[in-house]
Structure formats: structure tokens, C-alpha cells
Design a protein around this motif. Structure first.
Motif, mmCIF file in Angstrom:
data_model
loop_
_atom_site.group_PDB
_atom_site.id
_atom_site.type_symbol
_atom_site.label_atom_id
_atom_site.label_comp_id
_atom_site.label_asym_id
_atom_site.label_seq_id
_atom_site.Cartn_x
_atom_site.Cartn_y
_atom_site.Cartn_z
ATOM 1 N N THR A 168 43.308 4.539 -23.245
ATOM 2 C CA THR A 168 42.389 5.658 -22.988
ATOM 3 C C THR A 168 40.939 5.232 -22.807
ATOM 4 O O THR A 168 40.094 6.068 -22.518
ATOM 5 C CB THR A 168 42.455 6.686 -24.134
ATOM 6 O OG1 THR A 168 42.016 6.069 -25.354
ATOM 7 C CG2 THR A 168 43.845 7.254 -24.289
ATOM 8 N N LEU A 169 40.632 3.961 -22.978
ATOM 9 C CA LEU A 169 39.237 3.531 -22.890
ATOM 10 C C LEU A 169 38.626 3.835 -21.527
ATOM 11 O O LEU A 169 37.529 4.395 -21.446
ATOM 12 C CB LEU A 169 39.096 2.041 -23.208
ATOM 13 C CG LEU A 169 37.656 1.527 -23.140
ATOM 14 C CD1 LEU A 169 36.800 2.182 -24.217
ATOM 15 C CD2 LEU A 169 37.619 0.020 -23.275
ATOM 16 N N GLY A 170 39.313 3.474 -20.452
ATOM 17 C CA GLY A 170 38.772 3.708 -19.109
ATOM 18 C C GLY A 170 38.414 5.164 -18.865
ATOM 19 O O GLY A 170 37.266 5.477 -18.508
ATOM 20 N N PRO A 171 39.362 6.090 -19.068
ATOM 21 C CA PRO A 171 39.033 7.502 -18.860
ATOM 22 C C PRO A 171 37.935 8.008 -19.806
ATOM 23 O O PRO A 171 37.120 8.847 -19.414
ATOM 24 C CB PRO A 171 40.358 8.221 -19.144
ATOM 25 C CG PRO A 171 41.410 7.201 -18.898
ATOM 26 C CD PRO A 171 40.799 5.892 -19.272
ATOM 27 N N VAL A 216 35.405 6.200 -21.064
ATOM 28 C CA VAL A 216 34.123 5.680 -20.574
ATOM 29 C C VAL A 216 33.655 6.507 -19.381
ATOM 30 O O VAL A 216 32.480 6.877 -19.298
ATOM 31 C CB VAL A 216 34.240 4.177 -20.206
ATOM 32 C CG1 VAL A 216 33.034 3.709 -19.404
ATOM 33 C CG2 VAL A 216 34.399 3.338 -21.453
ATOM 34 N N GLU A 217 34.563 6.823 -18.470
ATOM 35 C CA GLU A 217 34.199 7.633 -17.298
ATOM 36 C C GLU A 217 33.745 9.028 -17.700
ATOM 37 O O GLU A 217 32.819 9.594 -17.109
ATOM 38 C CB GLU A 217 35.372 7.707 -16.332
ATOM 39 C CG GLU A 217 35.660 6.378 -15.653
ATOM 40 C CD GLU A 217 36.965 6.378 -14.879
ATOM 41 O OE1 GLU A 217 37.646 7.428 -14.803
ATOM 42 O OE2 GLU A 217 37.315 5.297 -14.360
ATOM 43 N N ALA A 234 29.370 3.392 -16.038
ATOM 44 C CA ALA A 234 30.792 3.364 -16.415
ATOM 45 C C ALA A 234 31.448 2.067 -15.933
ATOM 46 O O ALA A 234 32.184 1.418 -16.681
ATOM 47 C CB ALA A 234 31.516 4.580 -15.851
ATOM 48 N N ASP A 235 31.162 1.670 -14.703
ATOM 49 C CA ASP A 235 31.730 0.428 -14.163
ATOM 50 C C ASP A 235 31.232 -0.786 -14.941
ATOM 51 O O ASP A 235 32.006 -1.697 -15.247
ATOM 52 C CB ASP A 235 31.386 0.265 -12.680
ATOM 53 C CG ASP A 235 32.168 1.212 -11.790
ATOM 54 O OD1 ASP A 235 33.185 1.788 -12.254
ATOM 55 O OD2 ASP A 235 31.763 1.385 -10.617
ATOM 56 N N PHE A 236 29.935 -0.785 -15.282
ATOM 57 C CA PHE A 236 29.365 -1.887 -16.055
ATOM 58 C C PHE A 236 30.066 -2.006 -17.403
ATOM 59 O O PHE A 236 30.459 -3.102 -17.817
ATOM 60 C CB PHE A 236 27.858 -1.678 -16.254
ATOM 61 C CG PHE A 236 27.273 -2.570 -17.304
ATOM 62 C CD1 PHE A 236 27.071 -3.923 -17.053
ATOM 63 C CD2 PHE A 236 26.930 -2.070 -18.551
ATOM 64 C CE1 PHE A 236 26.531 -4.764 -18.028
ATOM 65 C CE2 PHE A 236 26.394 -2.895 -19.534
ATOM 66 C CZ PHE A 236 26.187 -4.236 -19.270
ATOM 67 N N LEU A 237 30.236 -0.888 -18.095
ATOM 68 C CA LEU A 237 30.870 -0.922 -19.419
ATOM 69 C C LEU A 237 32.339 -1.346 -19.328
ATOM 70 O O LEU A 237 32.820 -2.115 -20.164
ATOM 71 C CB LEU A 237 30.736 0.433 -20.109
ATOM 72 C CG LEU A 237 29.326 0.775 -20.590
ATOM 73 C CD1 LEU A 237 29.251 2.221 -21.076
ATOM 74 C CD2 LEU A 237 28.862 -0.181 -21.677
ATOM 75 N N GLN A 238 33.044 -0.859 -18.328
ATOM 76 C CA GLN A 238 34.447 -1.257 -18.172
ATOM 77 C C GLN A 238 34.567 -2.742 -17.850
ATOM 78 O O GLN A 238 35.433 -3.430 -18.393
ATOM 79 C CB GLN A 238 35.125 -0.400 -17.100
ATOM 80 C CG GLN A 238 35.359 1.020 -17.560
ATOM 81 C CD GLN A 238 35.956 1.902 -16.477
ATOM 82 O OE1 GLN A 238 35.966 1.564 -15.304
ATOM 83 N NE2 GLN A 238 36.459 3.053 -16.885
ATOM 84 N N ASP A 239 33.682 -3.245 -16.991
ATOM 85 C CA ASP A 239 33.697 -4.672 -16.665
ATOM 86 C C ASP A 239 33.351 -5.506 -17.900
ATOM 87 O O ASP A 239 33.965 -6.557 -18.146
ATOM 88 C CB ASP A 239 32.716 -4.997 -15.532
ATOM 89 C CG ASP A 239 33.180 -4.458 -14.182
ATOM 90 O OD1 ASP A 239 34.384 -4.125 -14.050
ATOM 91 O OD2 ASP A 239 32.338 -4.357 -13.265
ATOM 92 N N LEU A 240 32.379 -5.043 -18.663
ATOM 93 C CA LEU A 240 31.980 -5.751 -19.882
ATOM 94 C C LEU A 240 33.146 -5.820 -20.875
ATOM 95 O O LEU A 240 33.390 -6.865 -21.484
ATOM 96 C CB LEU A 240 30.768 -5.068 -20.518
ATOM 97 C CG LEU A 240 30.161 -5.768 -21.722
ATOM 98 C CD1 LEU A 240 29.654 -7.151 -21.335
ATOM 99 C CD2 LEU A 240 29.027 -4.931 -22.285
ATOM 100 N N ALA A 285 26.316 1.604 -28.610
ATOM 101 C CA ALA A 285 27.500 1.802 -29.458
ATOM 102 C C ALA A 285 28.743 1.236 -28.772
ATOM 103 O O ALA A 285 29.574 0.589 -29.420
ATOM 104 C CB ALA A 285 27.688 3.279 -29.775
ATOM 105 N N PHE A 286 28.868 1.458 -27.486
ATOM 106 C CA PHE A 286 30.046 0.958 -26.775
ATOM 107 C C PHE A 286 30.030 -0.564 -26.662
ATOM 108 O O PHE A 286 31.077 -1.206 -26.763
ATOM 109 C CB PHE A 286 30.177 1.626 -25.400
ATOM 110 C CG PHE A 286 30.986 2.885 -25.448
ATOM 111 C CD1 PHE A 286 32.214 2.964 -24.815
ATOM 112 C CD2 PHE A 286 30.546 3.983 -26.156
ATOM 113 C CE1 PHE A 286 32.976 4.118 -24.876
ATOM 114 C CE2 PHE A 286 31.297 5.135 -26.227
ATOM 115 C CZ PHE A 286 32.517 5.210 -25.591
ATOM 116 N N ILE A 287 28.871 -1.149 -26.490
ATOM 117 C CA ILE A 287 28.785 -2.609 -26.441
ATOM 118 C C ILE A 287 29.162 -3.180 -27.812
ATOM 119 O O ILE A 287 29.898 -4.169 -27.900
ATOM 120 C CB ILE A 287 27.389 -3.063 -25.971
ATOM 121 C CG1 ILE A 287 27.231 -2.698 -24.491
ATOM 122 C CG2 ILE A 287 27.189 -4.558 -26.198
ATOM 123 C CD1 ILE A 287 25.829 -2.860 -23.942
#
Length: 159
Positions: A43-46, A48-49, A58-64, A117-119
């Protein structure tokens, strides 16, 4: 009267080991944590979006996260080198509490919808995941012995 000496679990037959409270506890521990981790990963991807409507963020966080996830061994390595892992693993109660606290921390970080927080979450989650498996395998070997290790680990992971 002589006190009854209980045969250590690692010296008992496999079926006896699998009927023990220790096996049940280990299965519950592993099931709970792998379910939480699987749900998180799925569920992380959805999430983050949804939490970061800006597509670039969103793309930066998913790539990270995709970079950070396989690097979860680094904090575990630092804990091992510092002796923290060697201190925690032989103490099952402390180990189970520590990894559950880490899991709660990544769950709480998921509730804070900021990049920081997400990082932080992307550091805590891979470490917690590595720690779950370290505790599981250490405890399996220490409790049930190496003669049953593969079968106990396999059955525990399957349930």
C-alpha cells in the motif's frame, strides 16, 4: 522428591517442538510482522500518491524508498558492529519488544504526511524488516536447535 527435569525443547522431537508454546509464539510473532510488512509494501505507493498530490514529490519519495529498501542491512550492520545486536538477540523478550516498537514507529511515521516523516520511515522500515528476520532466525536456532531449524523455520514462515 526430586524435581522433574524438563528436557530442553531443542532435544525434543520435531512434532513435540511444534506443539510447544514457544513455537506458537514464534509463529504469531512472524505472522504478525510479515503481514504488517507485506501490507505496508503493498500500500505504500498508493498512500504516497494520496498523501502527496504533487506528482514530482510522490515520484521522488517512491524512488527514494526503492533505493532505501535494499539498504536496510546498513543500520543492521551498524547495530551488529556496535554490539547492540549481540546484546538484544539473546534476550528474546527484549528483542520482541524492540522490533515491535520499531514496527509501531514506522506505523506512526506513516500517519505524519510530511516528506521528513516519510524519509525517516524509509530508514526505519527496512531496518525493522531486517531485525524481524534476525530475531526470528536467531530465536528459532536458539530455542529449537539446528537439527530442526530448517523445518521449524519453514513451517513457521508458511503459517
Amino acid at each position: 522428591e526430586k524435581p522433574l527435569l524438563k528436557t530442553p525443547l531443542m532435544d525434543q522431537p520435531l512434532m513435540q517442538q511444534m506443539r510447544s508454546a514457544e513455537f506458537g509464539y514464534l509463529v504469531c510473532f512472524m505472522s504478525m510482522h510479515t503481514y504488517r510488512q507485506g501490507f505496508f509494501l503493498a500500500t505504500l505507493g498508493p498512500q504516497v500518491e494520496a498523501f502527496f498530490p504533487d506528482e514530482a514529490t510522490a515520484d521522488f519519495l517512491q524512488d527514494l524508498f526503492n533505493i532505501a529498501l535494499p539498504l536496510g542491512f546498513i543500520p543492521m550492520l551498524l547495530c551488529t558492529v556496535s554490539g547492540l545486536t549481540g546484546f538484544i538477540l539473546p534476550k528474546p523478550r527484549l528483542a520482541f519488544v524492540a522490533v515491535t516498537a520499531l514496527s509501531m514507529l514506522y506505523g506512526l511515521l506513516m500517519l505524519v504526511h510530511t516528506q521528513a516523516a516519510f524519509i525517516s520511515l524509509f530508514v526505519v522500515f527496512p531496518f525493522a524488516s531486517q531485525f524481524v528476520f534476525s530475531i526470528f532466525y536467531f530465536n528459532t536456532a536458539d530455542t529449537f536447535g539446528y537439527a530442526s531449524f530448517g523445518r521449524i523455520a519453514g513451517v513457521s514462515s508458511t503459517l
